[in-house]
Write a protein that holds these residues in place. Structure first.
Motif, short mmCIF file in Angstrom:
data_model
loop_
_atom_site.label_atom_id
_atom_site.label_comp_id
_atom_site.label_asym_id
_atom_site.label_seq_id
_atom_site.Cartn_x
_atom_site.Cartn_y
_atom_site.Cartn_z
N GLU A 71 -10.46 31.28 31.76
CA GLU A 71 -9.48 32.19 32.38
C GLU A 71 -8.99 33.17 31.33
OE1 GLU A 71 -7.65 29.41 35.94
OE2 GLU A 71 -6.68 29.31 33.98
N ARG A 72 -8.66 34.37 31.78
CA ARG A 72 -8.32 35.45 30.86
C ARG A 72 -6.91 35.97 31.13
NH1 ARG A 72 -12.28 37.77 28.18
NH2 ARG A 72 -11.19 39.75 28.20
N THR A 101 -7.51 34.59 21.50
CA THR A 101 -7.39 36.05 21.54
C THR A 101 -8.62 36.72 22.16
OG1 THR A 101 -8.08 36.06 19.24
CG2 THR A 101 -5.74 36.29 19.65
N ALA A 102 -9.78 36.08 22.05
CA ALA A 102 -10.98 36.69 22.63
C ALA A 102 -10.87 36.81 24.15
CB ALA A 102 -12.21 35.85 22.27
N ASP A 103 -10.02 35.99 24.75
CA ASP A 103 -9.86 36.02 26.21
C ASP A 103 -8.70 36.91 26.65
OD1 ASP A 103 -11.97 34.28 26.50
OD2 ASP A 103 -10.69 32.50 26.49
N SER A 116 -4.76 49.03 40.25
CA SER A 116 -5.05 47.59 40.19
C SER A 116 -6.41 47.34 39.56
CB SER A 116 -5.03 46.99 41.59
OG SER A 116 -3.75 47.12 42.13
N ALA A 117 -7.35 48.25 39.80
CA ALA A 117 -8.69 48.09 39.23
C ALA A 117 -8.64 48.15 37.71
CB ALA A 117 -9.62 49.17 39.78
N ASP A 118 -7.72 48.95 37.16
CA ASP A 118 -7.59 49.01 35.69
C ASP A 118 -7.18 47.66 35.12
OD1 ASP A 118 -8.11 51.77 35.65
OD2 ASP A 118 -5.98 52.25 35.97
N PRO A 122 -10.72 44.35 33.19
CA PRO A 122 -10.93 43.51 32.01
C PRO A 122 -10.86 42.02 32.31
CG PRO A 122 -8.99 44.95 31.72
CD PRO A 122 -9.57 45.26 33.07
N LEU A 123 -10.23 41.66 33.41
CA LEU A 123 -10.10 40.24 33.73
C LEU A 123 -11.34 39.72 34.45
CD1 LEU A 123 -6.39 40.22 34.99
CD2 LEU A 123 -7.26 39.32 32.83
N GLY A 124 -11.92 40.56 35.28
CA GLY A 124 -13.12 40.14 36.01
C GLY A 124 -12.83 39.29 37.22
N GLY A 125 -11.63 39.32 37.73
CA GLY A 125 -11.34 38.53 38.94
C GLY A 125 -9.87 38.60 39.29
#
Ligand code: SAM
Length: 250
Positions: A71-72, A101-103, A116-118, A122-125
């Motif tokens: 999870e990110r 930190t990589a997440d 919202s797309a922005d 980076p989260l992918g979900g």
């Protein structure tokens, strides 16, 4: 008072290192939020976390430490106040306090300019826990709520800072008006203040998700339950406070 969410990394951070990160959210609120994130994991509600108004990362780090592997998180701030150095402080606190930190994505932006797309990009979900603590005007809060709502997990939670703060009385009106336009959503918990610099938070979710969280919070934190509920006309929300009590009438 020692606080416990049930997530060892969060509890260590909140009880030992919280004050080393300058910020405005209470230990009490961080523990309740982390407990709700643990509850989500137990229920199989997987997803990411996001925060608008990350500042030095006091609350962000607690949420980051509550994430499951894979999870990110994304932290959004203009990082201008009190100086651009605040972003460096956030990054160094995350390194020092064991955040993966990589997440994490740190986005330097005014949320008014974001879609919202922005945030989801980076989260992918979808986001399962979204903390809103940015621009404290009703217009900005309404926009930030729209951003969060568009990418929230169906059983996810939106947590709003500085509700019922004497300095920002109209934020509650903005939440009420936003809820009128989103009848699928409700406040299910009011997390009371510890101090004027760490004012109450509201936690919001869809009506059908409220039962997933309410009884669990009452079962786990009976000593913090203020038995007179928070009145929202069509429903009531539970109130958790570090010092539940009624005025004594002689
Ligand atoms: C009260 S501080 C956040 C405290 C932090 N969440 C904590 O727990 O300690 C509010 C932050 O919101 C940021 N902010 C204000 N307006 C914003 C906007 N429109 N977009 C993004 N961040 C904003 C400020 O730069 C500031 O760092």
């Amino acid at each position: 008072m020692k606080y416990g969410s049930g997530i060892a990394a969060v509890d260590h951070y909140v009880n030992h290192d919280y004050d080393s990160v300058f910020g405005m959210s209470s230990q009490f609120a961080a523990i309740i939020a982390a407990h709700v994130m643990k509850r989500q994991s137990q229920l199989g509600i997987a997803g990411h976390m996001a925060e608008i108004g990350t500042f030095e990362g006091r609350f962000f780090i607690a949420m980051a430490l509550a994430l499951e592997p894979g999870e990110r998180g994304v932290g959004i701030d203009t990082f201008e106040w009190p100086s651009p150095k605040v972003r460096d402080k956030l990054l160094s606190h995350m390194q020092r306090l064991g955040v993966r930190t990589a997440d994490m994505t740190v986005l330097t932006a005014n949320s008014a300019d974001l879609t919202s797309a922005d945030i989801a990009g980076p989260l992918g979900g979808l986001v399962r826990f979204f903390h809103i603590d940015g621009d404290h005007t009703p217009k900005a809060l309404t926009h930030d709520l729209d951003l969060a709502y568009a990418i929230m997990h169906p059983k996810g939670v939106i947590c709003l800072d500085d509700m019922l703060h004497p300095g920002f009385p109209l934020l509650t009106v903005a939440v009420y008006e936003w809820l009128q336009k989103h009848p699928d959503m409700r406040v299910f918990c009011v997390i009371d203040r510890e101090d004027i610099v760490a004012a109450p938070k509201f936690m919001l979710c869809r009506h059908e998700a409220a039962a997933l969280y309410e009884q669990d919070l009452l079962d786990n934190f009976p000593e913090w339950h203020f038995e007179a509920a928070s009145q929202w006309e069509q429903w009531v929300a539970i109130v958790l406070t570090p010092h539940p009590r009624f005025a004594v009438v002689e």
